[in-house]
Design a protein around this motif. Structure first.
Motif, PDB file in Angstrom:
ATOM      1  N   ASP A 163       4.095   9.134 -12.153  1.00 19.61           N
ATOM      2  CA  ASP A 163       3.716   9.049 -10.728  1.00 19.61           C
ATOM      3  C   ASP A 163       4.850   8.611 -10.010  1.00 19.61           C
ATOM      4  OD1 ASP A 163       1.277  10.142 -11.410  1.00 19.61           O
ATOM      5  OD2 ASP A 163      -0.160   8.383 -11.112  1.00 19.61           O
ATOM      6  N   MET A 164       5.254   9.369  -8.888  1.00 23.16           N
ATOM      7  CA  MET A 164       5.988   8.838  -7.904  1.00 23.16           C
ATOM      8  C   MET A 164       5.158   8.542  -6.573  1.00 23.16           C
ATOM      9  SD  MET A 164       9.052   9.246  -9.249  1.00 23.16           S
ATOM     10  CE  MET A 164      10.172   9.014  -8.266  1.00 23.16           C
ATOM     11  N   ASP A 165       5.304   7.261  -5.969  1.00 26.24           N
ATOM     12  CA  ASP A 165       4.845   6.754  -4.756  1.00 26.24           C
ATOM     13  C   ASP A 165       5.844   6.698  -3.941  1.00 26.24           C
ATOM     14  OD1 ASP A 165       2.480   6.708  -6.256  1.00 26.24           O
ATOM     15  OD2 ASP A 165       2.187   4.391  -6.085  1.00 26.24           O
ATOM     16  N   GLU A 166       5.307   6.794  -2.668  1.00 22.99           N
ATOM     17  CA  GLU A 166       6.262   6.729  -1.180  1.00 22.99           C
ATOM     18  C   GLU A 166       5.941   5.503  -0.438  1.00 22.99           C
ATOM     19  OE1 GLU A 166       8.126   9.797   1.851  1.00 22.99           O
ATOM     20  OE2 GLU A 166       6.388  10.474   0.818  1.00 22.99           O
ATOM     21  N   CYS A 167       6.790   4.870   0.038  1.00 21.20           N
ATOM     22  CA  CYS A 167       6.192   3.725   1.078  1.00 21.20           C
ATOM     23  C   CYS A 167       6.108   4.304   2.254  1.00 21.20           C
ATOM     24  CB  CYS A 167       7.631   2.794   1.453  1.00 21.20           C
ATOM     25  SG  CYS A 167       7.363   1.498   2.293  1.00 21.20           S
ATOM     26  N   PHE A 224       9.467   6.000  -5.367  1.00 22.17           N
ATOM     27  CA  PHE A 224       9.603   5.146  -6.601  1.00 22.17           C
ATOM     28  C   PHE A 224       8.554   5.447  -7.706  1.00 22.17           C
ATOM     29  CE2 PHE A 224       6.985   2.739  -3.763  1.00 22.17           C
ATOM     30  CZ  PHE A 224       6.276   2.056  -4.538  1.00 22.17           C
ATOM     31  N   GLN A 225       9.048   5.540  -8.877  1.00 22.84           N
ATOM     32  CA  GLN A 225       8.278   5.959  -9.960  1.00 22.84           C
ATOM     33  C   GLN A 225       7.203   4.493  -9.835  1.00 22.84           C
ATOM     34  OE1 GLN A 225       9.425   5.194 -14.248  1.00 22.84           O
ATOM     35  NE2 GLN A 225       9.831   7.229 -13.887  1.00 22.84           N
ATOM     36  N   ASN A 226       6.005   4.529 -10.239  1.00 16.96           N
ATOM     37  CA  ASN A 226       4.881   3.691 -10.126  1.00 16.96           C
ATOM     38  C   ASN A 226       3.705   3.997 -10.940  1.00 16.96           C
ATOM     39  OD1 ASN A 226       4.026   1.055  -9.339  1.00 16.96           O
ATOM     40  ND2 ASN A 226       3.076   1.900  -7.589  1.00 16.96           N
ATOM     41  N   PRO A 227       3.506   3.298 -12.160  1.00 13.70           N
ATOM     42  CA  PRO A 227       4.423   1.993 -12.779  1.00 13.70           C
ATOM     43  C   PRO A 227       5.515   2.701 -13.280  1.00 13.70           C
ATOM     44  CG  PRO A 227       2.759   2.636 -14.253  1.00 13.70           C
ATOM     45  CD  PRO A 227       2.475   3.407 -13.159  1.00 13.70           C
ATOM     46  N   ARG A 228       6.704   1.627 -13.272  1.00 12.79           N
ATOM     47  CA  ARG A 228       8.194   2.067 -13.796  1.00 12.79           C
ATOM     48  C   ARG A 228       8.146   1.860 -15.077  1.00 12.79           C
ATOM     49  NH1 ARG A 228      11.280  -1.321 -10.575  1.00 12.79           N
ATOM     50  NH2 ARG A 228      11.464  -2.911 -12.322  1.00 12.79           N
ATOM     51  N   GLY A 272       0.721  -1.320  -0.041  1.00  8.98           N
ATOM     52  CA  GLY A 272      -0.017  -0.040   0.088  1.00  8.98           C
ATOM     53  C   GLY A 272       0.664   1.436   0.070  1.00  8.98           C
ATOM     54  N   PRO A 273       1.622   1.435  -0.970  1.00  7.10           N
ATOM     55  CA  PRO A 273       2.362   2.827  -0.996  1.00  7.10           C
ATOM     56  C   PRO A 273       1.556   3.822  -1.295  1.00  7.10           C
ATOM     57  CG  PRO A 273       2.978   1.554  -2.789  1.00  7.10           C
ATOM     58  CD  PRO A 273       2.141   0.550  -1.972  1.00  7.10           C
ATOM     59  N   GLY A 274       2.022   5.156  -0.924  1.00  4.82           N
ATOM     60  CA  GLY A 274       1.087   6.276  -0.901  1.00  4.82           C
ATOM     61  C   GLY A 274       1.421   7.022  -2.252  1.00  4.82           C
ATOM     62  N   PHE A 275       0.550   7.818  -2.877  1.00  4.09           N
ATOM     63  CA  PHE A 275       1.032   8.718  -3.887  1.00  4.09           C
ATOM     64  C   PHE A 275       1.770  10.041  -3.176  1.00  4.09           C
ATOM     65  CE2 PHE A 275      -0.029  12.774  -6.082  1.00  4.09           C
ATOM     66  CZ  PHE A 275       0.095  12.504  -7.383  1.00  4.09           C
ATOM     67  N   ARG A 276       2.986  10.307  -3.891  1.00  6.72           N
ATOM     68  CA  ARG A 276       3.731  11.301  -3.679  1.00  6.72           C
ATOM     69  C   ARG A 276       3.702  12.621  -4.577  1.00  6.72           C
ATOM     70  NH1 ARG A 276       8.781  12.239  -0.535  1.00  6.72           N
ATOM     71  NH2 ARG A 276       9.097  14.508  -0.801  1.00  6.72           N
ATOM     72  N   ALA A 277       3.837  12.162  -5.945  1.00  7.92           N
ATOM     73  CA  ALA A 277       3.922  13.486  -6.635  1.00  7.92           C
ATOM     74  C   ALA A 277       3.801  12.883  -8.094  1.00  7.92           C
ATOM     75  CB  ALA A 277       5.240  14.015  -6.675  1.00  7.92           C
ATOM     76  N   ARG A 278       2.859  14.015  -9.044  1.00 10.91           N
ATOM     77  CA  ARG A 278       2.804  13.610 -10.384  1.00 10.91           C
ATOM     78  C   ARG A 278       3.773  14.505 -11.165  1.00 10.91           C
ATOM     79  NH1 ARG A 278      -3.005  12.077 -11.619  1.00 10.91           N
ATOM     80  NH2 ARG A 278      -2.188  10.136 -10.850  1.00 10.91           N
ATOM     81  N   LEU A 279       4.474  13.878 -11.975  1.00 10.64           N
ATOM     82  CA  LEU A 279       5.534  14.773 -12.642  1.00 10.64           C
ATOM     83  C   LEU A 279       5.476  14.638 -14.182  1.00 10.64           C
ATOM     84  CD1 LEU A 279       8.353  13.309 -10.300  1.00 10.64           C
ATOM     85  CD2 LEU A 279       7.089  15.282  -9.856  1.00 10.64           C
TER      86      LEU A 279
END
Length: 362
Positions: free
Chosen positions: A71-75, A82-86, A52-59
């Motif tokens: 999208d970058m998610d954060e544990c 990390f970039q998700n999806p990569r 369940g990583p959370g959303f961090r930023a949309r770049l």
């Protein structure tokens, strides 16, 4: 992917521009059509496995303005970003192309020339722990760190490793003794225990498996050898303050942004002893001015036409861009002054935009 090797040639003439534009459009369309643009979305942290990583930023790509949203998610457990999806390796190559070589070679070289003091600081940090006879710089790009290491350490044999043909030019210029374009993990299989120093400066963030890169570095080092790791600090407050225009996101090339404590823990598991961690002291004092320049570059009409962009340069657009940059000059000067004034304070803390780690192989 080989059809774009022509980016090594000069960029002039309408026919050449149209041909390159067609090449870029065909490549991107092919990646999308074949499902090779990005992998599946991850439901767990790639570093610790927490769900369940959370959303961090949309770049977006604010440097070259290539298409795409990332999208970058954060544990929620370990703080790994990390970039998700990569992106797939093929898609990542699409975005890296012409950043450090090809059409972007001269621009990168001019920027890198301003980083000599930082390169020398890296060499001094390493030599405080080990005087090397052999040094491998991974992700060497055009070889600027290699050049400073050779100048400051006469007699040290320096090897540059990078997939770009720029490392071959670095060897031809005499900036490095050897150059190799193989992946680090494959190179490590053939050269175990051959180096006193392995440097990974803003390299592991751009790989699918940073832990595998650290393990390869350990394989390459002799006992007592030193690894130098420099990476973006995802804990920097400027990351949230500046949003998508934070310069250090380097989207979409950076796939992983790892807190320093996570990296130190991994190094310990791989047979290293962490000898030095520089957080604030490694800060690069450009957050505010770089964010403003990044926003201007992304929003203003382009200064020239690029083969990957649908935005075409025009006389009117260039005039508007020049006028906007003139009007923005006072704000840029103020941002630079703020960066300079805050740098001593940030340097004494742990929230800089970059960190450096020196670890010794046991």
């Amino acid at each position: 992917m080989g059809e774009l090797s022509s980016t090594e040639r000069s960029f002039d003439g309408a026919d050449e521009e149209d041909r390159r534009r067609t090449d870029y459009e065909r490549e991107l369309a092919g990646l999308l059509a074949q499902g090779m643009f990005c992998g599946p979305r991850a439901g767990t942290c790639p570093w610790c496995g927490h769900p369940g990583p959370g959303f961090r930023a949309r770049l977006v790509d604010t440097r070259q303005c290539k298409p795409g949203v990332f999208d970058m998610d954060e544990c929620r457990s370990c703080g790994h970003v990390f970039q998700n999806p990569r992106l797939t390796p093929a898609a990542l190559a699409y975005y890296c192309r012409d950043s450090y070589d090809g059409l972007g070679r001269d621009h990168y070289a001019s920027v890198a020339e301003y980083s000599r003091s930082a390169q020398r600081a890296r060499v001094r940090l390493v030599t405080a722990h080990r005087r090397p006879t052999s040094w491998l710089d991974v992700g060497a790009r055009q070889g600027h760190l290699c050049r400073e290491a050779r100048r400051m350490l006469p007699g040290t044999r320096v090897t540059a490793l990078d997939p770009s043909p720029e490392v071959l030019r670095a060897r031809d210029r005499g900036w490095t003794d050897e150059a190799d374009q193989r992946p680090l993990t494959r190179f490590a299989e053939d050269h175990p225990g051959e180096f006193d120093v392995v440097s990974l400066v803003h390299y592991a963030e751009r790989t699918a498996d940073p832990r595998a890169q650290f393990a390869a570095a350990r394989r390459l080092l002799r006992p007592g050898g030193v690894v130098l790791i420099e990476q973006v600090n995802p804990l920097s407050r400027y990351a949230d303050l500046h949003g998508r225009y934070w310069y250090c996101w380097l989207a979409p090339q950076n796939l992983h942004l790892m807190p320093a404590d996570n990296v130190c823990g991994a190094l310990g598991e791989l047979g290293f002893t962490v000898a030095d961690v520089r957080r604030g002291a490694a800060n690069k004092p450009f957050d505010n001015v770089a964010a403003l320049l990044t926003a201007l570059n992304h929003r203003l009409p382009p200064a020239r036409s690029w083969p990957w962009s649908s935005r075409r340069a025009s006389v009117a657009g260039r005039a508007a861009r020049t006028a906007a940059m003139v009007l923005a000059a006072p704000a840029l000067a103020l941002a630079l002054a703020v960066d300079s004034l805050l740098h001593p304070l940030i340097s004494r803390g742990g929230g800089g935009n970059t960190y450096r780690i020196v670890a010794v192989a046991r």
